[in-house]
Design a protein around this motif. Structure first.
Motif, PDB file in Angstrom:
ATOM      1  N   CYS A 292      -6.479 116.822 -18.693  1.00 43.12           N
ATOM      2  CA  CYS A 292      -5.274 117.317 -19.354  1.00 43.12           C
ATOM      3  C   CYS A 292      -4.790 116.346 -20.417  1.00 43.12           C
ATOM      4  O   CYS A 292      -4.328 116.772 -21.476  1.00 43.12           O
ATOM      5  CB  CYS A 292      -4.184 117.604 -18.327  1.00 43.12           C
ATOM      6  SG  CYS A 292      -4.529 119.130 -17.421  1.00 43.12           S
TER       7      CYS A 292
ATOM      8  N   HIS B 243      -0.387 114.708 -10.363  1.00 41.61           N
ATOM      9  CA  HIS B 243      -1.099 115.093 -11.588  1.00 41.61           C
ATOM     10  C   HIS B 243      -0.354 114.663 -12.861  1.00 41.61           C
ATOM     11  O   HIS B 243      -0.906 113.953 -13.702  1.00 41.61           O
ATOM     12  CB  HIS B 243      -1.339 116.603 -11.579  1.00 41.61           C
ATOM     13  CG  HIS B 243      -2.135 117.114 -12.738  1.00 41.61           C
ATOM     14  ND1 HIS B 243      -3.287 116.512 -13.172  1.00 41.61           N
ATOM     15  CD2 HIS B 243      -1.933 118.168 -13.568  1.00 41.61           C
ATOM     16  CE1 HIS B 243      -3.766 117.181 -14.211  1.00 41.61           C
ATOM     17  NE2 HIS B 243      -2.953 118.181 -14.480  1.00 41.61           N
ATOM     18  N   HIS B 244       0.883 115.090 -13.000  1.00 36.54           N
ATOM     19  CA  HIS B 244       1.583 114.786 -14.253  1.00 36.54           C
ATOM     20  C   HIS B 244       1.991 113.314 -14.350  1.00 36.54           C
ATOM     21  O   HIS B 244       1.991 112.729 -15.425  1.00 36.54           O
ATOM     22  CB  HIS B 244       2.792 115.717 -14.413  1.00 36.54           C
ATOM     23  CG  HIS B 244       2.374 117.144 -14.679  1.00 36.54           C
ATOM     24  ND1 HIS B 244       3.216 118.202 -14.558  1.00 36.54           N
ATOM     25  CD2 HIS B 244       1.174 117.653 -15.064  1.00 36.54           C
ATOM     26  CE1 HIS B 244       2.565 119.333 -14.857  1.00 36.54           C
ATOM     27  NE2 HIS B 244       1.324 119.018 -15.150  1.00 36.54           N
TER      28      HIS B 244
ATOM     29  N   GLU C 184      -1.004 111.673 -15.632  1.00 34.31           N
ATOM     30  CA  GLU C 184      -1.182 111.985 -17.056  1.00 34.31           C
ATOM     31  C   GLU C 184      -0.302 111.076 -17.912  1.00 34.31           C
ATOM     32  O   GLU C 184      -0.736 110.552 -18.930  1.00 34.31           O
ATOM     33  CB  GLU C 184      -0.804 113.443 -17.342  1.00 34.31           C
ATOM     34  CG  GLU C 184      -1.874 114.456 -17.025  1.00 34.31           C
ATOM     35  CD  GLU C 184      -1.465 115.842 -17.543  1.00 34.31           C
ATOM     36  OE1 GLU C 184      -1.035 115.949 -18.701  1.00 34.31           O
ATOM     37  OE2 GLU C 184      -1.555 116.799 -16.767  1.00 34.31           O
TER      38      GLU C 184
ATOM     39  N   TRP D  29      -9.616 114.960 -12.780  1.00 36.47           N
ATOM     40  CA  TRP D  29      -8.795 116.101 -13.207  1.00 36.47           C
ATOM     41  C   TRP D  29      -7.674 115.670 -14.150  1.00 36.47           C
ATOM     42  O   TRP D  29      -7.430 116.316 -15.181  1.00 36.47           O
ATOM     43  CB  TRP D  29      -8.234 116.778 -11.957  1.00 36.47           C
ATOM     44  CG  TRP D  29      -7.246 117.874 -12.200  1.00 36.47           C
ATOM     45  CD1 TRP D  29      -7.314 118.816 -13.183  1.00 36.47           C
ATOM     46  CD2 TRP D  29      -6.069 118.148 -11.440  1.00 36.47           C
ATOM     47  NE1 TRP D  29      -6.238 119.677 -13.062  1.00 36.47           N
ATOM     48  CE2 TRP D  29      -5.461 119.295 -12.000  1.00 36.47           C
ATOM     49  CE3 TRP D  29      -5.466 117.558 -10.319  1.00 36.47           C
ATOM     50  CZ2 TRP D  29      -4.277 119.846 -11.494  1.00 36.47           C
ATOM     51  CZ3 TRP D  29      -4.305 118.121  -9.816  1.00 36.47           C
ATOM     52  CH2 TRP D  29      -3.715 119.245 -10.398  1.00 36.47           C
TER      53      TRP D  29
ATOM     54  N   CYS E 227      -0.598 123.443 -17.913  1.00 35.34           N
ATOM     55  CA  CYS E 227      -1.790 123.254 -17.082  1.00 35.34           C
ATOM     56  C   CYS E 227      -2.315 124.620 -16.646  1.00 35.34           C
ATOM     57  O   CYS E 227      -1.565 125.445 -16.140  1.00 35.34           O
ATOM     58  CB  CYS E 227      -1.460 122.419 -15.850  1.00 35.34           C
ATOM     59  SG  CYS E 227      -1.167 120.700 -16.259  1.00 35.34           S
TER      60      CYS E 227
END
Ligand code: ZN
Length: 473
Positions: free
Chosen positions: A211, A236-237, A240, A207, A30
């Protein structure tokens, strides 16, 4: 090949790493959100990722690394509006600053630096797949991921959202969600915001979506390693993983590797403490970038690293021990056959460094091997036993392991001053012509590469109807 082991955040165990394709490894890291200069906490993560990249390559794997540039999000939009600039004009100097920082810290370039704003169609396509499969829903021109549809949500971070947040309405601007846990995939445009057309109206990607879409575009639906700082693990991950695996039905990433925080003077970095240093601020205080890089690579990535002016000074001292040995060696005279001590020391260095790196990137052990060599060579110099060809062999051995550390050769760092004048006008014009030719033949990877190369040299490019214009930033 040597067995490589990494600590995988997914499953929280130290495990043997086997790449999906023999001999090659794909890494997604990232990248920065380009609304300001990177602070040294960000840079610790980028230097760690560089160390990982160099280690994998040292251990015999061919690395393909992708690092995204987040050039659209709430902060970039807000700040560009405040500055009265377009998103592109606002982010361009920070993108340039980011590449300058990488250069200053001798971070090797990734193979790809995709920008969010240049991959909107890929993101839209993935959101459409999630909608078709029932993992997402549209609400008021925005699209949300439906966490209730993903049975394994939380598999990366271990978080359990099943009870506490369900149905709560946490923030007034999130009223349009079915469930407070759901996260946004596509945000409907507000008045005055930059936006892109989509099947759901004007808007922009969330966001997390950036990714997932960009990593899959360059590395495929399943790939080897995904990195970031520990603060990226949730949400975030985690998000994802949820959206990627829901869209493809395949495992997204095999090994998740996260680096710990950088502390400053024993405290977490924060605006209020005034300790969020940028690299440029440290350089202005006279700190050598080489010492900063050494400090960053010398600590294990899973340990918090305490940045203090004393720890930088200690890093500079450690480097001085290596430099002094080089200096003494250069002025030592070679007598007789090669030293058996040096032959053995060189042999051991290569083995010890490779073993340490293969063991979850044990940087301190790898550096201990370097200092063992320094001691051994010093002893041979003191005994006057440096033999024919020894000087060259020691320097070559150091250069070999420095493919990983990127910090052991003082010469590499002095040249920076000489190169500071940068590219000549002719060289810039030549590169721009190459870029135009690449664009004409629709080789956008090449044209982007040239643009990034120029940007790394401080050259800003503006495309106009009359053709590209450039200026020095
Ligand atoms: Zn990311």
């Amino acid at each position: 090949m040597r067995e490589i082991r990494f600590y995988n955040t997914l499953g929280r165990t130290l495990e043997t790493f086997v790449p999906l394709q023999a001999g090659a490894v794909q890494v997604y890291t990232c990248g920065p959100t380009v609304y300001g200069h990177a602070h040294i906490g960000n840079l610790r993560t980028f230097v760690f990722e560089d160390f990982l990249r160099r280690s994998l390559s040292y251990l015999g794997l061919e690395v393909t690394q992708v690092m995204n540039l987040t050039d659209v999000d709430d902060k970039t939009i807000q700040r560009s509006n405040e500055a009265g600039l377009s998103l592109d004009d606002y982010t361009a100097p920070f993108i340039q600053s980011f590449f300058e920082d990488l250069e200053t810290l001798h971070v090797e370039r990734a193979e790809h630096y995709p920008r969010a704003t240049e991959h909107i169609p890929e993101m839209i396509a993935m959101i459409e797949t999630l909608l078709e499969k029932g993992f997402a829903y549209v609400s008021d021109g925005s699209v949300f991921f439906r966490i209730a549809a993903d049975d394994d949500y939380g598999r990366l971070s271990g978080i359990d959202l099943s009870q506490q947040m369900r149905g709560e309405r946490v923030a007034s601007d999130e009223y349009e969600k079915e469930d407070a846990r759901d996260f946004v995939l596509w945000k409907a445009a507000k008045e005055g915001e930059p936006s892109w057309d989509s099947p759901w109206g004007l808007g922009r990607p969330g966001w997390h979506m950036e990714c997932s879409a960009m990593s899959m575009k360059y590395l495929g639906e399943s790939f080897d390693i995904h990195c970031g700082g520990v603060d990226n693990i949730f949400p975030h991950h985690e998000n994802e993983v949820a959206q990627s695996e829901s869209a493809t039905g395949k495992p997204f990433v095999k090994t998740w590797i996260h680096s710990e925080h950088l502390m400053v003077d024993g405290a977490k970095m924060s605006k209020s403490l005034g300790n969020q240093y940028t690299l440029k601020e440290l350089l202005e205080r006279g700190i050598e970038p080489r010492a900063i890089r050494y400090l960053f690579v010398s600590a294990h990535y899973r340990q918090k690293l305490n940045f203090t002016f004393d720890s930088v000074a200690a890093a500079a001292n450690a480097l001085e021990r290596v430099d002094k040995m080089r200096f003494r060696l250069a002025s030592a005279s070679e007598n007789g056959g090669p030293s058996a001590t040096i032959t053995a020391a060189i042999e051991r260095l290569g083995q010890d460094v490779a073993n340490a790196l293969a063991n979850d990137l044990n940087a301190s052990e790898a550096l201990a091997a370097v200092f063992q060599l320094v001691r051994d060579v010093n002893k041979v110099i003191e005994q006057g036993a440096v033999g024919q060809g020894d000087r060259e062999r020691v320097i070559a051995a150091l250069a070999d392991v420095d493919r990983v550390f990127g910090v052991l050769d003082p010469g590499d760092w002095q040249q920076d001053d000489d190169a500071a004048d940068g590219l000549s006008d002719e060289a810039i014009e030549g590169l721009l012509a190459d870029r135009q030719a690449a664009r004409k033949s629709r080789d956008f990877a090449e044209s982007d590469r040239i643009r990034d190369e120029l940007q790394g040299q401080g050259i800003l490019i503006e495309d106009t109807p009359q053709g590209p214009r450039w200026r020095r930033g």
